[in-house]
Design an enzyme around this catalytic site. Sequence first.
Site, PDB file in Angstrom:
ATOM      1  N   ARG A   1      39.928  45.322  33.405  1.00  0.00           N
ATOM      2  CA  ARG A   1      38.461  45.538  32.939  1.00  0.00           C
ATOM      3  C   ARG A   1      38.077  46.165  31.605  1.00  0.00           C
ATOM      4  O   ARG A   1      37.515  45.678  30.780  1.00  0.00           O
ATOM      5  CB  ARG A   1      37.285  45.651  33.997  1.00  0.00           C
ATOM      6  CG  ARG A   1      37.222  44.667  35.156  1.00  0.00           C
ATOM      7  CD  ARG A   1      36.038  44.737  36.013  1.00  0.00           C
ATOM      8  NE  ARG A   1      35.025  44.049  35.460  1.00  0.00           N
ATOM      9  CZ  ARG A   1      34.124  44.714  34.943  1.00  0.00           C
ATOM     10  NH1 ARG A   1      34.008  46.018  35.058  1.00  0.00           N
ATOM     11  NH2 ARG A   1      33.160  44.121  34.302  1.00  0.00           N
TER      12      ARG A   1
ATOM     13  N   CYS B   1      52.627  50.459  27.731  1.00  0.00           N
ATOM     14  CA  CYS B   1      52.961  50.464  26.337  1.00  0.00           C
ATOM     15  C   CYS B   1      52.298  49.755  25.378  1.00  0.00           C
ATOM     16  O   CYS B   1      52.865  48.815  24.732  1.00  0.00           O
ATOM     17  CB  CYS B   1      54.576  50.378  26.231  1.00  0.00           C
ATOM     18  SG  CYS B   1      55.655  51.889  27.160  1.00  0.00           S
TER      19      CYS B   1
ATOM     20  N   TYR C   1      36.714  42.199  40.956  1.00  0.00           N
ATOM     21  CA  TYR C   1      37.344  42.019  39.574  1.00  0.00           C
ATOM     22  C   TYR C   1      38.374  43.270  39.374  1.00  0.00           C
ATOM     23  O   TYR C   1      38.381  43.483  38.359  1.00  0.00           O
ATOM     24  CB  TYR C   1      36.441  41.620  38.381  1.00  0.00           C
ATOM     25  CG  TYR C   1      35.562  40.502  38.736  1.00  0.00           C
ATOM     26  CD1 TYR C   1      35.979  39.280  38.806  1.00  0.00           C
ATOM     27  CD2 TYR C   1      34.093  40.760  38.863  1.00  0.00           C
ATOM     28  CE1 TYR C   1      35.284  38.173  39.363  1.00  0.00           C
ATOM     29  CE2 TYR C   1      33.368  39.687  39.118  1.00  0.00           C
ATOM     30  CZ  TYR C   1      33.896  38.367  39.571  1.00  0.00           C
ATOM     31  OH  TYR C   1      32.911  37.436  39.779  1.00  0.00           O
TER      32      TYR C   1
END
Length: 428
Positions: free
Chosen positions: A323, A352, A381
């Site tokens: 999120r 990365c 979520y």
Amino acid sequence: MRAAKRGAMKAFTYRDGVMHAEDVPLPAIAEAVGTPVYVYSLAKLVAKARDFREGLSALEKPHLAFAVKSNPNLAVLRVLGREGYGADVVSGGELTRALAAGIPPEEIVFSGVGKTHAELLQGLEAGIGQFNIESEEEGYELALLAKRHGYRARCALRVNPDVDARTHAKISTGKSKNKFGVPLDRAGAIFAALAGEEALELRGVAVHIGSQLAELEPLETAFTKLGALIAELRAAGHTITHADLGGGLGVSYRHDENFPTAAEYGEMVARVTAGWDVRLMFEPGRFIAAEAGVLLTRVIRKKRSGNGPPFVVVDAAMNDLARPALYGAWHEFEAVAPTGERATAHIVGPICETGDTFAMDRECDALEAGELAVFRTAGAYGATMASSYNSRGFVAEVLVDGERFAVVADRIAPGAIMDAERVPDWLA
Ligand code: LLP
């Protein structure tokens, strides 16, 4: 206990300076299961489910369907099923889960703009309660399949009311430019066309304008438009017995925010829908699950950065909790055993790419390498949006009930994911 209080019960609190999930100290879970790990509170899930139901108590027998996409864990679905919730599903996979969790098929609503033939058939064979048809094309396909296989499909037509939900663009669904539902001004004609299909029991209408709504007004506007459509459809001779008002009620991700309560939402719904004479249906996801979960993580190291605040590198990453990277979302970040010392830091994961950032310049508990922390409000979520990016595997999930806890989803090791891959002979 009063309902408002019930919903407000705190599941993750400090006792003797250590954060607990209900009665379980979080370090005990970290030790047993490792980190990162999602930790859910059974009591909080139940409290929120009851709070939502209580908020709608002025309505006659509302149908409550938990939005499975927000947290599809089987144990979580089981908890909500026991609370009398049905399920709002958007894929064959979610349908399979809802059924596996023991949710009765007639309590299941199938939404989604791209249901495949296989998924439509799966829903028909399972005998689900309602298909929310998202286009005229889908309606005809469903009718054809139902006829061919000898079913009659209960369904509702999802309309797009062209209302701005005033939420993040990526989770807004009710503007005409969004892909969901049929345009309101064409709904009458499409309804009439589909109502002529013998294999469809077209009995209602549905709307869902977006998620994490901070205000009731856009919902009220959408519901008012839906009410007008119901009147129009009835005037044209159609029988309307159901109206699905979707989900979308937001929750506070920051300690200091004020969001509409279930009671306020219920009051608005009761007022706007008075006289509709339909069975109202609801699809809450986030409102039920978000506050019932945290993502427990361990600080890998603290890294100095030029003159600015340090980077606190945690073992959770954007693949575990997407999120912040996806929506710039805020999740409170707190030490499991705070010392009282505060600091400003950039909170990042090990992946990365720069997007793997949970927060920049965050004022939070001071943390050192090896210490535990949580991202709050991660029950919705969260795990469900995880990926295995950077070959990190899938995070584990734990459900707490009072003094006991159980692993409700095993950690999936990177190796297990690799096991599903093949190198063809012709590369050997
Ligand atoms: N019904 C339908 C048709 C939906 O599309 C959704 C959510 C819901 C119900 C449940 O909405 P809720 O009550 O949870 O707001 N990944 C995003 C949220 C996407 C929501 C998609 N649809 C996030 O992390 O904020």
